[in-house]
Write a protein that holds these residues in place. Structure first.
Motif, short mmCIF file in Angstrom:
data_model
loop_
_atom_site.label_atom_id
_atom_site.label_comp_id
_atom_site.label_asym_id
_atom_site.label_seq_id
_atom_site.Cartn_x
_atom_site.Cartn_y
_atom_site.Cartn_z
N THR A 127 -6.98 11.36 9.84
CA THR A 127 -7.99 12.36 9.52
C THR A 127 -8.61 12.11 8.15
O THR A 127 -9.81 12.00 8.01
CB THR A 127 -7.36 13.77 9.53
N THR A 128 -7.75 12.03 7.12
CA THR A 128 -8.29 11.92 5.77
C THR A 128 -7.74 10.77 4.99
O THR A 128 -8.34 10.36 4.01
CB THR A 128 -8.00 13.20 4.96
N GLY A 129 -6.61 10.23 5.36
CA GLY A 129 -6.01 9.17 4.57
C GLY A 129 -5.49 9.66 3.25
O GLY A 129 -5.20 8.88 2.36
N GLY A 130 -5.37 10.95 3.03
CA GLY A 130 -4.89 11.49 1.77
C GLY A 130 -3.39 11.56 1.74
O GLY A 130 -2.69 10.94 2.54
N LYS A 131 -2.86 12.39 0.82
CA LYS A 131 -1.42 12.50 0.66
C LYS A 131 -0.90 13.59 1.59
O LYS A 131 -1.25 14.73 1.46
CB LYS A 131 -1.07 12.83 -0.79
N PHE A 132 -0.03 13.22 2.53
CA PHE A 132 0.54 14.18 3.46
C PHE A 132 2.05 14.02 3.51
O PHE A 132 2.63 13.78 4.54
CB PHE A 132 -0.04 13.98 4.86
N THR A 133 2.69 14.08 2.37
CA THR A 133 4.14 14.04 2.31
C THR A 133 4.63 15.47 2.30
O THR A 133 4.62 16.14 1.28
CB THR A 133 4.59 13.30 1.03
N PHE A 134 5.05 15.98 3.45
CA PHE A 134 5.36 17.39 3.60
C PHE A 134 6.65 17.79 2.89
O PHE A 134 6.88 18.95 2.64
CB PHE A 134 5.49 17.74 5.08
N GLU A 135 7.51 16.82 2.59
CA GLU A 135 8.83 17.19 2.11
C GLU A 135 8.87 17.68 0.68
O GLU A 135 9.87 18.16 0.20
CB GLU A 135 9.79 15.98 2.23
N PHE A 407 3.04 2.71 1.35
CA PHE A 407 1.86 1.84 1.28
C PHE A 407 0.87 2.16 2.39
O PHE A 407 -0.33 2.23 2.18
CB PHE A 407 2.30 0.38 1.36
N ARG A 408 1.40 2.40 3.58
CA ARG A 408 0.53 2.67 4.73
C ARG A 408 -0.20 4.01 4.58
O ARG A 408 -1.40 4.10 4.87
CB ARG A 408 1.37 2.67 6.01
N LEU A 409 0.50 5.04 4.12
CA LEU A 409 -0.10 6.36 4.03
C LEU A 409 -0.94 6.53 2.77
O LEU A 409 -2.08 7.01 2.82
CB LEU A 409 0.99 7.43 4.06
N LYS A 414 -5.91 5.94 2.58
CA LYS A 414 -7.06 6.31 1.75
C LYS A 414 -8.19 5.31 1.90
O LYS A 414 -9.38 5.67 1.93
CB LYS A 414 -6.63 6.40 0.28
N LEU A 415 -7.85 4.03 2.00
CA LEU A 415 -8.88 3.01 2.15
C LEU A 415 -9.56 3.10 3.51
O LEU A 415 -10.78 2.88 3.62
CB LEU A 415 -8.27 1.62 1.95
N GLN A 416 -8.80 3.40 4.54
CA GLN A 416 -9.41 3.58 5.85
C GLN A 416 -10.39 4.75 5.84
O GLN A 416 -11.49 4.67 6.40
CB GLN A 416 -8.34 3.80 6.91
N ASP A 417 -10.01 5.83 5.18
CA ASP A 417 -10.90 6.98 5.06
C ASP A 417 -12.17 6.59 4.30
O ASP A 417 -13.27 7.02 4.66
CB ASP A 417 -10.17 8.11 4.34
#
Length: 594
Positions: A127-135, A407-409, A414-417
């Motif tokens: 969706t956004t390539g942003g930071k989605f570390t829920f923990e 690295f992937r997230l 972010k680069l894919q977004d």
């Protein structure tokens, strides 16, 4: 739109500490996430209530608020996905990252056994390539996010002096102009990988003494052949043989003692072909000016009356330009695009670390991409480290992700977004560093393995060191800090040249140089148009003249760049914006502090 946002905030009882900056950012958020003014203020109201904030909207909160908006996008994706339903009685639980306490129900079992949390992460990334570390919870204010100046031009070349140190604020340009630019993309540049050695998955840490010897011997033999082919020098002879007449020899500068190179004793090691690999003492007293370092391959004119000491009258430390300009590029070329080439290209260059030392939020990378969205370069060149093994959190083990997932997230997502937002007119080049925790600890270093199935074809990776061509503009890069290492070892500064990405021998202690891979990967035969060497030393952009001109001919010129580091401690660093046009003298470049 800004007036509507301001009116909506005022209607809900909010005021601002920096009205202009906040409204500009909020306008960007509305455009990026397709929000109305009332939607934006409603989300801010929930955000401020959950954190117990006052009724003053502060610019330092905008970074964390952006992450809140990104999380809202994740919720929308989950609601649209018919195969995944999320139930929770506590909205704050999701906002603060307690995802493991929520109930997840799948309509059909996943045949591959993929967990629901992995599915959430994948959809978030797409969706956004942003930071989605829920923990972990959001950090509302960081030293990087609380700085006032967003982008400041530090140095420029080939432009008017009055543009230096101009304050360039994020989102300073009219957002309507940005939209117009986005639907009118610039012409896509052609892209060729001239060299990408070693290959991913290569065998390393198996180099032998023979490999080190062969590497040094090949360096000496190639340089000797270049001097002879130029027609300016005679065939090299054995410098260790006594001779009263002037001789010409080619060899490698060596130090007899451990530690830094001193003027005495300095040795010259010639090739096996000419001297059996013998070393001879080198006397530089007759030279008015010289610049040497261990491992440097040079030509020496002088005489050796006793057979024990070569008295130098001239040091030739460059290759004739007629050779460097006519040698062919490596035969293996990977064609990536077939577009009309024009010898002009616009690019932004940045070197890691891409996150500050205080956290792993990758805020500098996010703002660099925001700047690139406005400037729209044809090429974005990012040099490692990306997942820095020297980062305090990684050293302490305070991470809850694998390095590959991070690295992937955080980087590729972010680069894919970015490329999806910009369209087909942009390309991204990645180069690893041996400090990358998710990659091979070796130099030369293979490229990242970026699978086209996961990420679109506009994101490429090259080896370290590596060369590529964009619109026929040759670019060479190396992420090892050779500038810093040379400055610690050379006798004089400003060495005049060389044809090796890492000419220093022995290498610095921290460099995992593998000589079994070095012969093909470290040598380059032609002078690049742009040479990028990121370093901890002071950033710079300079036009260098390389090689020896023949019969009054002009020397080859190269635009040499040290972009500095994008993140420096808990604050921002530097990056470089370049508009290359035909040759270095007619090109423009700016060093920008973030």
């Amino acid at each position: 739109m800004e007036e509507e946002i301001k009116a909506e905030f005022t209607r809900n009882g909010f005021n601002f500490d920096d009205e202009e900056e906040i409204l500009q950012k909020c306008l960007t958020f509305c455009i990026q996430y397709k929000l109305s003014a009332s939607d934006l203020v409603s989300i801010w109201d929930i955000y401020s209530l959950n954190r117990g904030l006052e009724f003053t909207v502060r610019s330092s909160h905008m970074g964390a608020f952006l992450e809140q908006l990104q999380r809202e996008q994740v919720d929308k994706v989950k609601q649209k996905d018919s195969g995944l339903h999320l139930y929770s009685n506590d909205v704050a639980m999701i906002l603060h990252g307690n995802i493991e306490e929520t109930e997840v129900i799948l309509d059909t079992p996943n045949a591959k056994g993929t967990s629901a949390q992995e599915k959430l992460s994948d959809s978030a990334q797409k969706t956004t390539g942003g930071k989605f570390t829920f923990e972990k919870p959001l950090e509302s204010v960081t030293p990087f996010g609380s700085r006032k100046s967003k982008f400041v031009v530090q140095t420029t070349i080939n432009e008017q002096p009055n543009i230096q140190t101009i304050k360039v604020e994020e989102d300073h340009e009219n957002s309507e102009d940005d939209i117009i630019k986005r639907v009118q993309p610039s012409q896509k540049c052609s892209l060729l990988i001239d060299r990408s050695q070693p290959e991913p998955g290569c065998r390393f840490m198996y180099d032998r003494i023979e490999d080190k010897f062969d590497f040094m011997e090949n360096c000496i033999k190639k340089r000797a052949a270049a001097y002879v082919s130029s027609g300016q020098y005679e065939e090299p002879v054995d410098p260790s043989v006594a001779s009263q007449k002037s001789i010409f020899a080619v060899g490698m500068i060596c130090c007899e003692e451990e530690g830094r190179l001193k003027e005495k004793p300095i040795l010259l090691q010639s090739s096996v072909e000419h001297s059996g690999g013998q070393r001879v003492r080198l006397d530089l007293q007759k030279l008015n000016q010289f610049s040497i370092f261990p491992g440097q391959v040079v030509g020496i004119e002088g005489h050796n009356p006793s057979g024990h000491c070569l008295i130098a009258s001239k040091i030739i430390d460059t290759v004739p330009s007629s050779i460097t300009s006519t040698e062919q590029l490596p035969s293996k070329r990977q064609a990536l695009d077939h577009v009309i080439q024009s010898s002009k290209v616009s690019l932004i260059v940045a070197a890691g670390p891409f996150t500050t030392s205080g956290n792993l939020l990758f805020e500098p990378l996010t703002e660099l991409l925001s700047y690139a969205r406005r400037k729209q370069p044809q090429l974005l060149v990012l040099l490692g480290p990306f997942i820095d093994s020297d980062h305090p959190n990684l050293k302490k083990g305070n991470v809850d992700q694998t390095f590959d997932d991070m690295f992937r997230l955080e980087v590729l997502g972010k680069l894919q977004d970015y490329v999806e937002y910009m369209g087909s007119s942009v390309n991204v080049i990645l180069m690893p560093s041996f400090r990358d925790a998710n990659h091979d600890f070796v130099f030369p270093q293979p490229a990242f393995e970026i699978r086209p199935a996961d990420f679109i074809h506009q994101i490429y990776s090259v080896s370290n060191p590596g060369m590529f061509s964009a619109n026929e503009v040759k670019v060479a890069c190396c992420t090892v800090d050779i500038l810093k290492h040379l400055s610690a070892e050379e006798i004089c500064r400003n060495p005049q040249g060389g044809s090796n990405f890492y000419p220093l021998y022995p290498p610095a202690e921290e460099v995992p140089l593998d000589f079994s891979l070095a012969n093909e990967a470290l040598q380059f035969s032609s002078v690049p148009d742009i040479l990028i060497l990121p370093s901890d030393l002071a950033h710079f952009v300079k036009v260098l003249s390389l090689g020896e001109g023949n019969n009054g001919e002009e020397q080859d010129k190269c635009l040499c760049i040290n972009p500095g580091r994008l993140a420096r401690g808990e604050g921002g660093g530097f990056f470089v914006e370049i508009n290359y046009s035909g040759n270095p003298d007619s090109s423009t470049a700016s060093i920008i502090r973030i």
